[in-house]
Motif scaffolding. Structure first.
Motif, short mmCIF file in Angstrom:
data_model
loop_
_atom_site.label_atom_id
_atom_site.label_comp_id
_atom_site.label_asym_id
_atom_site.label_seq_id
_atom_site.Cartn_x
_atom_site.Cartn_y
_atom_site.Cartn_z
N LEU A 210 -9.66 9.91 -1.17
CA LEU A 210 -8.20 9.93 -1.21
C LEU A 210 -7.64 8.55 -0.87
O LEU A 210 -6.68 8.09 -1.48
N GLU A 211 -8.26 7.86 0.09
CA GLU A 211 -7.79 6.53 0.46
C GLU A 211 -7.92 5.57 -0.72
O GLU A 211 -7.02 4.75 -0.96
N ARG A 212 -9.01 5.69 -1.48
CA ARG A 212 -9.18 4.84 -2.65
C ARG A 212 -8.14 5.16 -3.72
O ARG A 212 -7.61 4.26 -4.37
N ILE A 213 -7.84 6.45 -3.89
CA ILE A 213 -6.83 6.84 -4.88
C ILE A 213 -5.46 6.32 -4.47
O ILE A 213 -4.68 5.83 -5.31
N VAL A 214 -5.13 6.42 -3.17
CA VAL A 214 -3.85 5.91 -2.68
C VAL A 214 -3.75 4.41 -2.92
O VAL A 214 -2.71 3.89 -3.37
N SER A 215 -4.81 3.67 -2.62
CA SER A 215 -4.81 2.22 -2.84
C SER A 215 -4.67 1.90 -4.32
O SER A 215 -3.93 0.98 -4.71
N SER A 216 -5.36 2.67 -5.15
CA SER A 216 -5.26 2.46 -6.59
C SER A 216 -3.85 2.71 -7.09
O SER A 216 -3.33 1.97 -7.93
N ALA A 217 -3.20 3.75 -6.55
CA ALA A 217 -1.82 4.05 -6.96
C ALA A 217 -0.88 2.94 -6.53
O ALA A 217 0.04 2.56 -7.26
N ALA A 218 -1.10 2.39 -5.32
CA ALA A 218 -0.26 1.29 -4.83
C ALA A 218 -0.41 0.06 -5.71
O ALA A 218 0.58 -0.62 -6.06
N MET A 219 -1.64 -0.26 -6.12
CA MET A 219 -1.87 -1.40 -6.99
C MET A 219 -1.26 -1.17 -8.37
O MET A 219 -0.69 -2.08 -8.97
#
Length: 230
Positions: A210-219
């Motif tokens: 989930l943390e990786r998905i959140v970071s990906s969404a922010a980018m």
């Protein structure tokens, strides 16, 4: 609908016959308390096509607890709920896949917080409810974001959904691979699949993903902002 279910539902609701169907309604709200004669209940249980279930077991328990001089039972349905009675009917009925219960909340004086309503959908496996406030949130999302209107709850997006039909399909593939073994010979029911899904989900820890998905969404949001309007 069994004789017992009919007796309970007509005690909870007002009702009107419509051919072979019955329309249940409540002018001021459904009743949590139902009074039924003990003799009638015993006869209804004798006619009951299902040997058990939450409704039947509740009535049997009340009958065993009744005193020798009692002729009527006071049945408290506040914990069970009318939706549970409808669910028993849906589970048994081949031509009925759900029952919808709609409600309105009113008061005697016009108040900004005194009106609204809700809807409950009863299927064989779930009882789900939603209020007009929650529906309003969905509409506000759509009004604010248009086609980008997001998931229910103002900005919460479902990422993964474990679908039981996918599990069934995978199960068939596994049984083909292990044809001739004990694994292929086991009969796996829909209940087993549902229990397997619940157990598999309970073992998951998706915090890192989930943390990786959140970071990906922010980018992605940053990239879209840099690109400007399409």
């Amino acid at each position: 609908m069994t004789r017992l279910e009919l007796a309970l539902l007509t005690g909870v609701f007002e009702h009107e016959s419509d051919g072979d169907a019955i329309y249940f309604y409540a002018s001021e709200g459904p009743s949590d308390m139902v009074w039924l004669g003990i003799a009638d209940l015993k006869e209804a249980l004798e006619d009951e096509p299902m040997p058990s279930g939450c409704i039947v077991e509740m009535i049997r328990k009340l009958l065993t607890e009744a005193g020798p001089d009692e002729t009527e039972l006071e049945i408290d349905l506040s914990d069970l709920g009318d939706a549970a009675i409808f669910q028993q009917i849906v589970r048994r009925c081949e031509v009925l896949d759900h029952v919808t219960i709609t409600s309105a909340w009113t008061c005697t004086k016009m108040r900004p917080d005194g009106f609204g309503g809700g809807v409950t959908v009863v299927t064989a496996h779930q009882i789900l409810s939603n209020s007009t406030n929650e529906m309003e949130c969905r509409l506000l999302d759509e009004a604010e974001h248009g086609d980008l209107g997001c998931a229910p709850g103002h900005g919460r997006h479902p990422v993964l959904m474990l679908a039981e039909e996918d599990v069934r399909s995978t199960l068939r593939d596994i049984q083909k691979v292990y044809a001739g073994t004990d694994a292929a010979a086991v009969e796996v029911s829909d209940v087993h699949i549902r229990q397997g899904c619940v157990e598999a989900i309970s073992r998951l820890n998706l915090d890192d993903q989930l943390e990786r998905i959140v970071s990906s969404a922010a980018m992605a949001a940053t990239r879209i902002a840099r690109a400007g309007p399409a």
